[in-house]
Design an enzyme around this catalytic site. Structure first.
Site, PDB file in Angstrom:
ATOM      1  CD  GLU A 134      -3.124  -0.738   0.422  1.00 37.86           C
ATOM      2  OE1 GLU A 134      -3.307   0.438   0.057  1.00 37.86           O
ATOM      3  OE2 GLU A 134      -3.869  -1.668   0.097  1.00 37.86           O
ATOM      4  CB  CYS A 138      -1.844   7.211   1.174  1.00 39.46           C
ATOM      5  SG  CYS A 138      -3.290   6.380   1.824  1.00 39.46           S
TER       6      CYS A 138
END
Ligand code: NAD
Length: 452
Positions: free
Chosen positions: A211, A245
């Site tokens: 991720e 993010c």
């Protein structure tokens, strides 16, 4: 086997082999234990997030505490259905026979977490790993020390059987963990470190889920209601001070509309007291990096206190593609606005970008949205808003290309952290016919005649 990393892996391995995470009731029990500890430690959790990142209570409550609880509850409720054995039809020439697919845990999972949502991004992969039947070694981020301490305490309280072990510490400790043998590695963090983790995992052929980060573009069409667009873009950008993010990293606006969009943003900035209620940068060093990136072309809405990690939100109304701020992930409360001339220009620009975790597109025209989302592959797309897709537990979270690979959240996490095992069961019959034993000639004749 070295130090605390080795000890933690040994304990997690013993626990896995002891079968403490295998049955459905055991997995549900572990999730319930975690849920109880999260609820009991709610105020400590919010205090730790305030200490590390100065997160406003509402942001911390929704994005870390409540989101995590929701995920635990969803997984606990649906796990039985998701793990159900899937029977498939067997070919008649193998009858009598049964075939099915079971979801099996990998074994011991290493979770390496970042600091921006330090609790949720540490414990959400743990939920998926336990639900899938694994045991876990968790390394939270050393840059959020209050959350790191709290997570270690919570894990001891929730898992007295040793199903999850925490290894605290920095880069050296993370690297010591990567020297150990795991059955799966779940990494959340920067693309640079993700590459290293993938390289280290490849040495031992360990499967990984990455991720990662990157620059998520926000593409605007012509003729929008700029006030609504500005509110939605800025709300996404300044949540957690831009340290998300999948936050919109920069805005791509038609050049003829740039002024209207910037004006609307300035108006919204004047109305909304972001400077008073915004999280801090994780450290003064990170604040300095952001100030350097912003340069001197930015409009500044408030006062900076970089030594305390506080920087005022900024808008760069005329950013250029070769500005420093467009060269790396911003990861702070700074919004660069770049422009495009027409459809061809936009097409070309989008084609030159790395694949982001999220792509945002504001338009009333489905054909425009379609063109934009086809041109640039991304982990997710959100139309006419920002960040909402990732608050939806029924949608998978994950990247593509440079933003990583693999998916989690709810069912997707359980599927990623287990593997489908193919099982066939034939029955022992007294007369064993249909076996392929030489001489082949009669069988071959039969096969050629009937299997066409
Ligand atoms: P980071 O990569 O610096 O650190 C992440 C974790 O890796 C930390 O626990 C750290 O201790 C560890 N680590 C650092 N160097 C290491 C090394 N050489 N070997 C092994 N482990 C190492 O990332 P960060 O600064 O904590 O987080 C910010 C980045 O994470 C941003 O790029 C952001 O976009 C990304 N991110 C991605 C997601 C996602 O879901 N895709 C979520 C949050 C953050």
């Amino acid at each position: 086997m070295n130090g605390k990393a080795g000890q933690a892996v040994k304990m997690a391995r013993q626990c896995f082999l002891g079968g403490g995470t295998r049955s459905l009731p055991q997995r549900r029990r572990l999730l319930r234990q975690l849920e109880e500890v999260v609820i009991r430690r709610r105020d400590d959790l919010l205090a730790a997030l305030a200490e590390d990142l100065g997160k406003p209570g509402l942001e911390a409550y929704l994005s870390e505490y409540h989101f995590l609880l929701q995920e635990i509850r969803l997984v606990r409720r649906k796990l039985g259905r998701w793990l159900k054995r899937r029977r498939v039809v067997s070919p008649p020439y193998f009858w009598p026979c049964r075939s099915w697919i079971d979801r099996e845990p990998y074994g011991v999972v290493l979770v390496i977490a970042p600091w921006n949502y330090p609790v949720q991004l540490s414990l959400s992969p743990v939920v998926a790993a336990l639900a899938a039947g694994n045991t876990v070694v968790l390394k939270p981020s050393e840059l959020a020390p209050a959350a790191e301490r709290l997570i270690a305490e919570m894990v001891v309280e929730a898992f007295p059987g040793g199903e999850v072990a925490v290894v605290s510490g920095g880069v050296e400790d993370a690297q010591a963990l990567l020297d150990e043998k795991f059955d799966f590695i779940f990494f959340t963090g920067s693309t640079r470190v993700g590459r290293e983790v993938a390289r280290r995992a490849a040495e031992q052929l360990t499967p990984v889920l990455l991720e990662l980060g990157g620059k998520c573009p926000c593409v605007l069409d012509r003729g929008m209601d700029w006030r609504v667009v500005a509110r939605r873009v800025l709300a996404g950008k300044f949540f957690n001070a831009g340290q998300t993010c999948f936050a919109p990293d920069f805005v791509l606006v038609p050049s003829v509309e740039r002024e209207s969009f910037v004006e609307a943003c300035c108006q919204v900035m004047e109305e909304v007291p972001w400077a008073d209620e915004m999280a801090r940068m994780i450290s003064p060093k990170h604040a300095e990096r952001c100030l350097d990136l912003a340069g001197d072309k930015a409009l500044v809405f408030g006062k900076d206190e970089p030594t305390k990690g506080r920087i005022a939100p900024r808008l760069i109304p005329e950013a250029a593609w070769d500005d420093e701020v467009m060269m790396e992930e911003v990861f702070g409360p700074i919004l660069p606005v770049v422009s495009y001339e027409d459809g061809d220009d936009l097409h070309e620009r989008l084609g030159s970008l790395e694949n982001p975790l999220a792509l945002y597109c504001f338009s009333k025209n489905p054909a425009f949205v379609d063109r934009v989302s086809r041109r640039l592959a991304s982990g997710s797309v959100c139309v006419n808003d920002t960040m909402k897709q990732s608050a939806q537990l029924k949608l998978p979270l994950g990247g593509v290309g440079a933003s990583g690979f693999g998916r989690y959240r709810g069912r997707f996490g359980v599927e990623s952290l287990s593997y489908p095992r193919a099982i066939m069961r034939r029955y022992l019959t007294r007369k064993d016919f249909g076996e392929m034993l030489p001489p082949y000639c009669n069988i071959y004749r039969w096969v050629r005649k009937f299997l066409r």
